[in-house]
Structures are given as structure tokens and as C-alpha cells.
Write a protein that holds these residues in place. Structure first.
Motif, PDB file in Angstrom:
ATOM      1  N   SER A  55       0.823  -1.221   0.000  1.00  0.00           N
ATOM      2  CA  SER A  55       0.000   0.000   0.000  1.00  0.00           C
ATOM      3  C   SER A  55       0.850   1.262   0.000  1.00  0.00           C
ATOM      4  O   SER A  55       0.330   2.365  -0.092  1.00  0.00           O
ATOM      5  CB  SER A  55      -0.890   0.020   1.239  1.00  0.00           C
ATOM      6  OG  SER A  55      -0.092   0.212   2.385  1.00  0.00           O
ATOM      7  N   LEU A  58       0.289   4.819   2.159  1.00  0.00           N
ATOM      8  CA  LEU A  58      -0.106   6.196   1.816  1.00  0.00           C
ATOM      9  C   LEU A  58      -1.352   6.640   2.585  1.00  0.00           C
ATOM     10  O   LEU A  58      -1.466   7.810   2.949  1.00  0.00           O
ATOM     11  CB  LEU A  58      -0.330   6.304   0.306  1.00  0.00           C
ATOM     12  CG  LEU A  58       0.967   6.284  -0.506  1.00  0.00           C
ATOM     13  CD1 LEU A  58       0.689   6.058  -1.983  1.00  0.00           C
ATOM     14  CD2 LEU A  58       1.749   7.570  -0.302  1.00  0.00           C
ATOM     15  N   GLY A  59      -2.270   5.696   2.834  1.00  0.00           N
ATOM     16  CA  GLY A  59      -3.433   6.045   3.659  1.00  0.00           C
ATOM     17  C   GLY A  59      -2.984   6.349   5.077  1.00  0.00           C
ATOM     18  O   GLY A  59      -3.431   7.322   5.708  1.00  0.00           O
ATOM     19  N   VAL A  60      -2.051   5.528   5.584  1.00  0.00           N
ATOM     20  CA  VAL A  60      -1.521   5.764   6.926  1.00  0.00           C
ATOM     21  C   VAL A  60      -0.824   7.127   6.968  1.00  0.00           C
ATOM     22  O   VAL A  60      -0.998   7.903   7.905  1.00  0.00           O
ATOM     23  CB  VAL A  60      -0.547   4.626   7.321  1.00  0.00           C
ATOM     24  CG1 VAL A  60       0.099   4.916   8.663  1.00  0.00           C
ATOM     25  CG2 VAL A  60      -1.283   3.287   7.360  1.00  0.00           C
ATOM     26  N   SER A  62      -1.474   9.732   5.167  1.00  0.00           N
ATOM     27  CA  SER A  62      -2.509  10.780   5.176  1.00  0.00           C
ATOM     28  C   SER A  62      -3.048  10.968   6.588  1.00  0.00           C
ATOM     29  O   SER A  62      -3.237  12.098   7.048  1.00  0.00           O
ATOM     30  CB  SER A  62      -3.677  10.416   4.260  1.00  0.00           C
ATOM     31  OG  SER A  62      -3.232   9.957   3.017  1.00  0.00           O
ATOM     32  N   VAL A 119      -3.010  12.164   0.068  1.00  0.00           N
ATOM     33  CA  VAL A 119      -4.363  11.644  -0.196  1.00  0.00           C
ATOM     34  C   VAL A 119      -4.512  11.349  -1.697  1.00  0.00           C
ATOM     35  O   VAL A 119      -5.034  10.298  -2.090  1.00  0.00           O
ATOM     36  CB  VAL A 119      -5.443  12.637   0.293  1.00  0.00           C
ATOM     37  CG1 VAL A 119      -6.825  12.232  -0.193  1.00  0.00           C
ATOM     38  CG2 VAL A 119      -5.431  12.730   1.813  1.00  0.00           C
ATOM     39  N   ARG A 125      -2.940   5.077  -5.858  1.00  0.00           N
ATOM     40  CA  ARG A 125      -2.468   3.720  -5.549  1.00  0.00           C
ATOM     41  C   ARG A 125      -3.661   2.753  -5.502  1.00  0.00           C
ATOM     42  O   ARG A 125      -3.616   1.672  -6.084  1.00  0.00           O
ATOM     43  CB  ARG A 125      -1.757   3.762  -4.197  1.00  0.00           C
ATOM     44  CG  ARG A 125      -1.049   2.580  -3.614  1.00  0.00           C
ATOM     45  CD  ARG A 125      -1.812   1.349  -3.292  1.00  0.00           C
ATOM     46  NE  ARG A 125      -2.759   1.485  -2.190  1.00  0.00           N
ATOM     47  CZ  ARG A 125      -3.443   0.471  -1.678  1.00  0.00           C
ATOM     48  NH1 ARG A 125      -3.300  -0.748  -2.170  1.00  0.00           N
ATOM     49  NH2 ARG A 125      -4.301   0.663  -0.715  1.00  0.00           N
ATOM     50  N   ALA A 131      -7.773  -1.642  -6.030  1.00  0.00           N
ATOM     51  CA  ALA A 131      -8.259  -1.899  -4.667  1.00  0.00           C
ATOM     52  C   ALA A 131      -9.622  -1.266  -4.410  1.00  0.00           C
ATOM     53  O   ALA A 131     -10.118  -1.300  -3.297  1.00  0.00           O
ATOM     54  CB  ALA A 131      -7.234  -1.391  -3.641  1.00  0.00           C
ATOM     55  N   VAL A 144     -13.808   9.177  -1.480  1.00  0.00           N
ATOM     56  CA  VAL A 144     -14.082  10.402  -2.248  1.00  0.00           C
ATOM     57  C   VAL A 144     -14.553  11.514  -1.303  1.00  0.00           C
ATOM     58  O   VAL A 144     -14.142  12.666  -1.418  1.00  0.00           O
ATOM     59  CB  VAL A 144     -15.112  10.129  -3.376  1.00  0.00           C
ATOM     60  CG1 VAL A 144     -15.522  11.424  -4.059  1.00  0.00           C
ATOM     61  CG2 VAL A 144     -14.538   9.156  -4.389  1.00  0.00           C
ATOM     62  N   SER A 232     -10.604  -5.719   3.912  1.00  0.00           N
ATOM     63  CA  SER A 232      -9.275  -6.023   3.383  1.00  0.00           C
ATOM     64  C   SER A 232      -8.558  -7.152   4.087  1.00  0.00           C
ATOM     65  O   SER A 232      -7.610  -7.699   3.555  1.00  0.00           O
ATOM     66  CB  SER A 232      -8.393  -4.782   3.444  1.00  0.00           C
ATOM     67  OG  SER A 232      -8.921  -3.808   2.589  1.00  0.00           O
TER      68      SER A 232
HETATM   69  C1  HEM Z   1      -8.271  11.871   4.594  1.00  0.00           C
HETATM   70  C2  HEM Z   1      -7.948  11.093   3.598  1.00  0.00           C
HETATM   71  C3  HEM Z   1      -7.728   9.587   3.701  1.00  0.00           C
HETATM   72  C4  HEM Z   1      -7.172   8.860   4.738  1.00  0.00           C
HETATM   73  C5  HEM Z   1      -6.615   9.418   6.052  1.00  0.00           C
HETATM   74  C6  HEM Z   1      -7.227   7.464   4.346  1.00  0.00           C
HETATM   75  C7  HEM Z   1      -6.751   6.410   5.128  1.00  0.00           C
HETATM   76  C8  HEM Z   1      -6.685   5.090   4.704  1.00  0.00           C
HETATM   77  C9  HEM Z   1      -5.954   4.025   5.358  1.00  0.00           C
HETATM   78  C10 HEM Z   1      -5.115   4.178   6.645  1.00  0.00           C
HETATM   79  C11 HEM Z   1      -6.127   2.894   4.633  1.00  0.00           C
HETATM   80  C12 HEM Z   1      -5.459   1.535   4.899  1.00  0.00           C
HETATM   81  C13 HEM Z   1      -4.480   1.078   3.808  1.00  0.00           C
HETATM   82  C14 HEM Z   1      -3.540   2.071   3.161  1.00  0.00           C
HETATM   83  O1  HEM Z   1      -2.713   2.686   3.820  1.00  0.00           O
HETATM   84  O2  HEM Z   1      -3.643   2.211   1.926  1.00  0.00           O
HETATM   85  C15 HEM Z   1      -7.033   3.191   3.537  1.00  0.00           C
HETATM   86  C16 HEM Z   1      -7.516   2.281   2.606  1.00  0.00           C
HETATM   87  C17 HEM Z   1      -8.355   2.598   1.530  1.00  0.00           C
HETATM   88  N1  HEM Z   1      -8.658   3.870   1.067  1.00  0.00           N
HETATM   89 FE1  HEM Z   1      -8.237   5.593   2.087  1.00  0.00          FE
HETATM   90  N2  HEM Z   1      -7.805   7.355   3.100  1.00  0.00           N
HETATM   91  C18 HEM Z   1      -8.101   8.628   2.659  1.00  0.00           C
HETATM   92  C19 HEM Z   1      -8.650   8.977   1.429  1.00  0.00           C
HETATM   93  C20 HEM Z   1      -9.042   8.067   0.438  1.00  0.00           C
HETATM   94  C21 HEM Z   1      -9.471   8.425  -0.907  1.00  0.00           C
HETATM   95  C22 HEM Z   1      -9.491   9.840  -1.463  1.00  0.00           C
HETATM   96  C23 HEM Z   1      -9.812   7.245  -1.536  1.00  0.00           C
HETATM   97  C24 HEM Z   1     -10.352   7.035  -2.927  1.00  0.00           C
HETATM   98  C25 HEM Z   1     -11.264   7.785  -3.470  1.00  0.00           C
HETATM   99  C26 HEM Z   1      -9.611   6.166  -0.596  1.00  0.00           C
HETATM  100  C27 HEM Z   1      -9.902   4.819  -0.835  1.00  0.00           C
HETATM  101  C28 HEM Z   1      -9.463   3.760  -0.063  1.00  0.00           C
HETATM  102  C29 HEM Z   1      -9.732   2.354  -0.313  1.00  0.00           C
HETATM  103  C30 HEM Z   1     -10.611   1.772  -1.456  1.00  0.00           C
HETATM  104  C31 HEM Z   1      -9.030   1.635   0.677  1.00  0.00           C
HETATM  105  C32 HEM Z   1      -8.943   0.108   0.809  1.00  0.00           C
HETATM  106  C33 HEM Z   1      -7.727  -0.291  -0.008  1.00  0.00           C
HETATM  107  C34 HEM Z   1      -7.192  -1.649   0.326  1.00  0.00           C
HETATM  108  O3  HEM Z   1      -7.766  -2.316   1.187  1.00  0.00           O
HETATM  109  O4  HEM Z   1      -6.171  -2.032  -0.293  1.00  0.00           O
HETATM  110  N3  HEM Z   1      -9.119   6.685   0.584  1.00  0.00           N
HETATM  111  N4  HEM Z   1      -7.332   4.544   3.583  1.00  0.00           N
END
Ligand code: HEM
Length: 239
Positions: A55, A58-60, A62, A119, A125, A131, A144, A232
Motif C-alpha cells: 500500500s 499512503l493512507g496511513v 494521510s 491523499v 495507488r 483496490a 471520495v 481487506s
Molecule cells: C483523509 C484522507 C484519507 C485517509 C486518512 C485514508 C486512510 C486510509 C488508510 C489508513 C487505509 C489503509 C491502507 C492504506 O494505507 O492504503 C485506507 C484504505 C483505503 N482507502 Fe483511504 N484514506 C483517505 C482517502 C481516500 C481516498 C481519497 C480514496 C479514494 C477515493 C480512498 C480509498 C481507499 C480504499 C478503497 C481503501 C482500501 C484499499 C485496500 O484495502 O487495499 N481513501 N485509507
């Protein structure tokens, strides 16, 4: 380590660490359940699921940047009054007089810019790894909403320094809102609190920036992380 063992044997240690020593798999599972931070993960996950290359965290990243923004933002709030008479001067004072003011303001600005990048990169990614596909399509939609909230936080924060750049950027931004069919005019008026950027606009943007939007982001992020865990981990291994 011996010191740690002795501490765990005391009354305070026992009240803090409630799980048994991690000898068997069962002990380890019990330790995991008892830990507030670890319980975001199920007791067992695919090793691949928590690998960096999977991953790029990148979510972490953010989420960590959001945490940095909340912490630095709270400090800045002590020294900032959202009124045209004081806002610009307050920022000057933060830069020159307040203890660690310039540093904290820079942390806030850098974290804000990096969060938008993180983000966007996280979204890319998720897209390129596919994903977003079932069962994660709902989390994409939640994502979104998080993207929109992140951009709105960025936009509302931009007005607060109350300098020429802020004033004209928000004049341009809110004029653009005017072009949205049907709801554009009302949206612009609601944001401005009048027909041009003024004291009502500054107050509205401030309240949105420090209360409404962060609270909404925390609530939506909680759903996002909950779905992440549910969709996941320990699934069919796809995505
Ligand atoms: C404030 C903004 C956001 C934060 C803090 C955040 C946080 C996270 C975290 C911690 C994860 C766990 C895995 C990882 O690190 O990739 C995750 C997964 C995910 N995020 Fe976000 N996210 C944000 C914005 C978004 C946006 C803009 C999208 C798409 C439009 C999105 C779609 C997803 C999806 C589909 C997963 C599941 C992916 C998987 O299980 O491989 N997120 N997010």
C-alpha cells in the motif's frame, strides 16, 4: 527486559498490561485483543496485507499528517482571532513573537500541502492496484468524501492569514462556485455571508476550518478505517 518483567509483576504493571506473557499463540492473541492500538488489525492478517510495498502506507501517511495538522492547529488557535481587525496581525505575531510560533505554523502549512499530495497518491495507488473493486467499492465512495473534505479544509485554511493572496484566492474560488448550475449562487452567498469577502466570510471559514470539517473528517475516517479492516483483512487475498 528483566526490568520490564519486574515492572509487569507490580500492581501498576498488572493494571496496565492485562494480557499473559506471550508464550503460546493463544497468549499472543489475548495480548492483541487487549491492546487498543493493535486491535485495528484482526488477530491474524495476511503478511502481505501489512507489507510496505503493498500500500506504500499512503493512507496511513494521510492519517498521520492529519494528526499533525490537528496538533499544530490547536496550538495556532491559542494565538489567532478570526476578525479582519486582528487576523493579519495575529499571524505576524505568531511568526515573530510566539514561542515556537513560526515552527508550528510551518509544520501546519507543510502538513497541509503534504496531506493533499498523500491523499491524492493514496487514491492513485488504490486505483492502479484495483483496490476499489468489490468488496471495497463502498470504501472508495467514503474515500471520495474524505478527498472533498481534505480539499475543503485546505481551501478554508487559505483565507485565515487574511493577506492579499488569501483574500483574492477566496474571491476567485467563491466566484467559481457561482457558476455551478442551480445551487451555485446560494452556495457562494452561504460561504461569503454577504456579496464579497468580509468579516462574515472570515468567521464562517474559521468555524468550518477548525470545527465542522475536522469533526466530519474524523467521523468519515472512522468509517473508512472500519471498512478497511472489514473488507481487506483475511478476505480471499485479492486486491
Ligand atoms: C483523509 C484522507 C484519507 C485517509 C486518512 C485514508 C486512510 C486510509 C488508510 C489508513 C487505509 C489503509 C491502507 C492504506 O494505507 O492504503 C485506507 C484504505 C483505503 N482507502 Fe483511504 N484514506 C483517505 C482517502 C481516500 C481516498 C481519497 C480514496 C479514494 C477515493 C480512498 C480509498 C481507499 C480504499 C478503497 C481503501 C482500501 C484499499 C485496500 O484495502 O487495499 N481513501 N485509507
Amino acid at each position: 527486559m528483566q526490568l520490564m518483567d519486574r515492572f509487569r509483576a507490580t500492581a501498576v504493571g498488572r493494571s496496565l498490561f492485562r494480557s499473559p506473557d506471550r508464550v503460546t499463540e493463544r497468549d499472543r492473541a489475548a495480548g492483541h485483543w487487549a491492546n487498543f492500538l493493535l486491535h485495528i488489525y484482526p488477530v491474524k492478517v495476511h503478511r502481505r496485507e501489512i507489507e510496505f510495498r503493498y500500500s506504500w502506507y499512503l493512507g496511513v501517511a494521510s492519517a498521520v499528517l492529519f494528526g499533525s495538522l490537528v496538533a499544530s492547529g490547536i496550538y495556532l488557535m491559542f494565538f489567532y482571532v478570526p476578525s479582519p481587525a486582528s487576523a493579519y496581525g495575529n499571524i505576524q505575531a505568531i511568526q515573530t513573537e510566539v514561542a515556537f510560533g513560526q515552527f508550528v505554523r510551518n509544520v501546519h502549512r507543510w502538513s497541509a500541502n503534504l496531506m493533499v499530495i498523500a491523499v491524492a497518491a493514496h487514491m492513485a495507488r488504490v486505483f492502479y492496484r484495483g483496490a476499489y473493486k468489490p468488496p471495497r467499492e463502498f470504501n472508495w465512495v467514503i474515500g471520495v468524501v474524505l478527498l472533498v473534505l481534505t480539499l475543503l479544509l485546505s481551501f478554508t485554511g487559505y483565507l485565515l492569514p487574511w493577506d492579499q493572496l488569501a483574500y483574492w484566492a477566496v474571491t476567485v474560488g467563491t466566484s467559481m462556485a457561482d457558476f455551478v448550475p442551480f445551487i451555485g449562487g446560494t452556495t457562494r452567498e452561504m460561504l461569503l455571508g454577504g456579496d464579497q469577502v468580509g468579516s462574515a466570510t472570515l468567521l464562517r471559514f474559521y468555524v468550518l476550518h477548525v470545527a465542522v470539517l475536522p469533526a466530519a473528517l474524523v467521523a468519515v475516517l472512522a468509517i473508512h478505517l472500519w471498512r478497511w479492516r472489514k473488507d481487506s483483512m483475511l478476505d480471499d487475498g485479492e486486491g
